[in-house]
Design an enzyme around this catalytic site. Sequence first.
Site: not given
Length: 420
Positions: A208, A205, A231, A374, A128
């Site tokens: 998700q 990261d 999220k 992104c 991202h």
Amino acid sequence: MTFLQEKTLAAQVRSDFPILNERVHDKPLVYLDNAATSQKPIAVLDALRHYYEHDNANVHRGAHTLSARATDAYEGARDKVAAFVNAASRQEIVYTRNASEAINIVAYAWGLNNLQAGDEIILTVMEHHSNLVPWQLIAARTGAVIKHVQLNEEEGLDFEHFKSLLSEKTKLVSVVYVSNTLGCINPVHEICTEAHKVGARVLIDACQAVPHMQVDVQAIDCDWLVASGHKMCAPTGIGFLYGKLDVLRSMPPFFGGGEMIADVYLDHSTYADLPHKFEAGTPAIAEAIALGAAVDYLTNIGMDKIHAYEEELTAHLFQRLAEIPNLRIYGTKPDARGRGRAALASFTAGELHPHDLSTLLDHEGIAIRSGHHCTQPLHRLLNAPGSARASLYFYNTHEEIDQFIEALKSTIEFFSGMMN
């Protein structure tokens, strides 16, 4: 668990999300844009309202009752987040506005002080922008060199290529846990193991991943991990940075101001202990408390149950997508039971522009994402100007997937007829 058992679970949780009763263009809303942001349950909305109606005061240092109650709720939420990702200490959880801010804290507080000319940073081509741009800025200021892990034939991370990039020059590895475009689930524990062999630090990261599966930072053995609250059923404007205690202690503050200090003099200051050293100014109090409520909500359902149901949804989604000819789906493919990738699908449909596709689906009440998500460098690598993306969460149903597929078929047929 059987389909009917999980369907009952989905029916139970859907009533917790008022927005799912919305109508769009006089059609029932089918919300399939969960990778961009999730919807919020009543428990989270109530937590926000309760704070402002009953406990609204600034946290820390206040001697009055409202401040004490706000502080207890604010710090109690930190305990919940720490337990949720299995941090070894509550001091390892730093509140941030979002994952982008968390990455920037690491980039500037650690990167500027530990990277120098010739050092190497390993990223991947699927990152991202929030895990690309900060390191580009740091590399420009320090002279560090960025290298990128490529994709394998299945359009997942090429682990052998990753290992080939590691050397004594590698100082940082920063990778996504789950790609928001490809849907692949990267082997983050193995990445940490190999990176630590050469003395490199690792940032994950997990935007998700944290909302969709059990994430254990101690088992992964990462040095930092970031996530965004919005999220994972929490409000916008709140996220968190996990960092190993010794690593965070070695980092100077990034933001300066109130809250992050111990003592201030005209010519110098001393700083608060972790985690407050990185939390300058009045924080997002209500949002942090609501993040704790979101963690409670997800925990009460069970992350194992959420993940299992999303695998079933993934299997159904890909089975139905396979009915549509000339659909290009990006990323690794799930097995027959939906395992091996996230519950999302990024795709293109011939010459049909993703924006046109999403606009027409919106008129059917179906919300999907279109664009580069992104991940512009990844889309260039895939030779795609953009893609459409349908992303699922535990409140979505098989029936919603079916509605999406039928609307997608009709939209593609409509455009094909116009082109012919």
